[in-house]
Write a protein that holds these residues in place. Structure first.
Motif, mmCIF file in Angstrom:
data_model
loop_
_atom_site.group_PDB
_atom_site.id
_atom_site.type_symbol
_atom_site.label_atom_id
_atom_site.label_comp_id
_atom_site.label_asym_id
_atom_site.label_seq_id
_atom_site.Cartn_x
_atom_site.Cartn_y
_atom_site.Cartn_z
ATOM 1 N N PRO A 168 42.705 35.568 52.103
ATOM 2 C CA PRO A 168 41.315 35.850 52.455
ATOM 3 C C PRO A 168 41.173 37.188 53.175
ATOM 4 C CG PRO A 168 42.235 34.210 53.940
ATOM 5 C CD PRO A 168 43.244 34.415 52.851
ATOM 6 N N HIS B 279 40.440 32.945 58.650
ATOM 7 C CA HIS B 279 40.546 31.978 57.568
ATOM 8 C C HIS B 279 41.982 31.648 57.173
ATOM 9 C CE1 HIS B 279 36.448 33.727 57.014
ATOM 10 N NE2 HIS B 279 36.159 32.454 56.860
ATOM 11 N N TYR C 215 41.453 25.610 55.449
ATOM 12 C CA TYR C 215 40.648 26.566 54.689
ATOM 13 C C TYR C 215 41.222 26.758 53.284
ATOM 14 C CZ TYR C 215 38.614 30.890 52.982
ATOM 15 O OH TYR C 215 37.987 31.818 52.193
ATOM 16 N N TYR C 216 42.544 26.966 53.206
ATOM 17 C CA TYR C 216 43.171 27.181 51.912
ATOM 18 C C TYR C 216 43.010 25.969 50.994
ATOM 19 C CZ TYR C 216 45.455 31.422 53.627
ATOM 20 O OH TYR C 216 45.710 32.682 54.117
ATOM 21 N N LYS D 118 40.590 23.589 51.041
ATOM 22 C CA LYS D 118 39.201 23.469 50.592
ATOM 23 C C LYS D 118 38.870 24.536 49.547
ATOM 24 C CE LYS D 118 37.495 21.381 54.880
ATOM 25 N NZ LYS D 118 36.645 21.573 56.078
ATOM 26 N N ARG D 119 39.355 25.754 49.762
ATOM 27 C CA ARG D 119 39.101 26.826 48.791
ATOM 28 C C ARG D 119 39.758 26.517 47.455
ATOM 29 N NH1 ARG D 119 41.606 32.873 49.136
ATOM 30 N NH2 ARG D 119 43.484 31.590 49.084
#
Length: 252
Positions: free
Chosen positions: A15, A47, A52-53, A55-56
């Motif tokens: 990110p 991030h 975060y990773y 969900k992305r």
């Protein structure tokens, strides 16, 4: 990629960093740093943590699955990405196969401890030096866990990154019902607890898990090249490691 025609590849960037950058925009080390402050981009630091990773990646998989006709979706995660891949495989029902490689199943910070102990066993440091370094690591770990959600760091990873990537993965891996391949190079300090994971997989009769060791391969599954004294001097790319014909691959 020698099998590009056989795969749909999806490789996710970090990110806050460009996918392609000119050499003149990078630091001398080749890293994507702010050239004035020599720090990581703020968007990256905010991030760069496990949730975060995951969900992305799940959002991207859902997007791709809606556009492509797929019989299966295989996630490949190595090192830090193995931790992302484990959580993704555990929480995203779209994932049908998972390849986990080059990551200590007891967590990222544990790798640092193992590296110090292994260096002492190899005679690269004394037992006293190793123990002093290990005590420093425990002190650092204590500080990180006192403020585990902090994303304030001018150099290196934030507390949130370290704490999220250092959670043990053994139970998460053993709970997976999909086919799982665990691969590792035996010359990699990061795999010191793979035997523990394999013993538990056998004890619990996890027949969906397969283990593949690459003798004298490193963290990147490259073959180690040694001199006459047995010291590692370089490594050679091994194109056979991990590669097989898969419908879709998401690599971290």
């Amino acid at each position: 990629y020698p099998h590009r025609a056989d795969y749909f590849f999806c490789i996710l960037p970090k990110p806050g960093t460009p996918i392609v950058a000119g050499e003149d925009t990078l630091a001398p080390s080749g890293m994507c740093l702010d050239l004035e402050t020599h720090t990581m981009p703020e968007a990256y630091q905010k991030h760069n943590y496990l949730d975060y990773y995951v969900k992305r990646a799940a959002a991207i998989l859902e997007h791709l699955a809606g556009k492509l006709e797929l019989d299966s979706i295989i996630v490949i995660g190595g090192s830090e990405g193995a931790r992302v891949g484990t959580a993704l495989a555990r929480t995203c029902p779209l994932v049908t196969h998972f390849i986990y490689y080059s990551a200590d199943p007891l967590g990222r910070f544990n790798q640092l401890l193992a590296a110090e102990r292994n260096a002492s066993l190899r005679g690269e440091t004394t037992a006293e030096e190793a123990e002093a370094n290990i005590e420093k690591l425990y002190a650092e770990w204590t500080v990180k866990n006192a403020d585990p959600l902090s994303v304030d760091a001018t150099t290196g990873d934030t507390n949130r990154a370290w704490v999220s990537f250092s959670a043990p993965l053994v139970e998460d891996l053993l709970e997976l019902e999909i086919p799982v391949l665990v691969a590792y190079g035996t010359a990699d300090d990061a795999i010191s607890n793979m035997d523990h994971l394999r013993l538990e997989a056998i004890r619990r009769n996890r027949q969906n898990m397969e283990f593949k060791a690459y003798p004298d391969h490193d963290h990147h599954l490259n073959k180690v090249v040694r001199n006459e004294d047995g010291k590692a001097v370089s490594s050679e790319y091994n194109p056979s490691a991990l590669l097989s014909k898969l419908p879709i691959c998401v690599d971290f």
